[in-house]
Design a protein around this motif. Structure first.
Motif, PDB file in Angstrom:
ATOM      1  N   PHE A  59      39.530  37.822  40.846  1.00 38.82           N
ATOM      2  CA  PHE A  59      40.695  37.893  41.730  1.00 38.82           C
ATOM      3  C   PHE A  59      40.350  37.277  43.070  1.00 38.82           C
ATOM      4  O   PHE A  59      39.175  37.131  43.430  1.00 38.82           O
ATOM      5  CB  PHE A  59      41.179  39.344  41.915  1.00 38.82           C
ATOM      6  N   GLU A  73      45.543  37.697  40.764  1.00 39.56           N
ATOM      7  CA  GLU A  73      44.759  38.225  39.653  1.00 39.56           C
ATOM      8  C   GLU A  73      44.677  37.149  38.572  1.00 39.56           C
ATOM      9  O   GLU A  73      45.375  36.133  38.635  1.00 39.56           O
ATOM     10  CB  GLU A  73      45.436  39.473  39.074  1.00 39.56           C
ATOM     11  N   THR A  97      34.866  34.773  40.539  1.00 41.08           N
ATOM     12  CA  THR A  97      36.273  34.394  40.566  1.00 41.08           C
ATOM     13  C   THR A  97      36.308  32.891  40.323  1.00 41.08           C
ATOM     14  O   THR A  97      35.675  32.123  41.057  1.00 41.08           O
ATOM     15  CB  THR A  97      36.926  34.749  41.912  1.00 41.08           C
TER      16      THR A  97
END
Length: 105
Positions: A59, A73, A97
């Motif tokens: 995220f 997300e 991420t």
């Protein structure tokens, strides 16, 4: 040549990783890998091109100059117009991420 954007993640993520996938005069596609990274406390991205960004894993939180924050997300995307000042406020500390960013004019 095929590329899997979720594989070949570097073991050392002490710094963010930026990889150009495609680059032309009018568009650039980039994979960005972050883990616990954020933009510097001062200053903003103020880009000449538009940016469409998608979170593939993990995220990220994007903060805009007006104070609005958007949490992205896995599977979420956001289009950021050129010169809309923004920064990365937060990314996951627990997993990489993986961002897909498309910069276009």
């Amino acid at each position: 040549m095929t590329v899997n954007l979720l594989k070949n993640i570097p073991g050392d993520l002490s710094s963010e990783v930026f990889e150009d996938l495609i680059s032309t005069d009018s568009v650039r596609v980039e994979r960005i890998i972050s883990q616990g990274h954020s933009s510097p406390a001062t200053g903003w991205y103020d880009q000449d091109e538009h940016e469409w960004v998608m979170v593939l894993e993990g995220f990220g939180v994007i903060e805009f100059e007006n104070g609005k924050c958007v949490r992205l997300e896995k599977g979420d995307s956001l289009n950021i117009p050129a010169h809309k000042k923004h920064k990365v406020k937060q990314t996951s500390n627990h997993q990489p991420t993986i961002w897909l960013a498309v910069f276009y004019r």
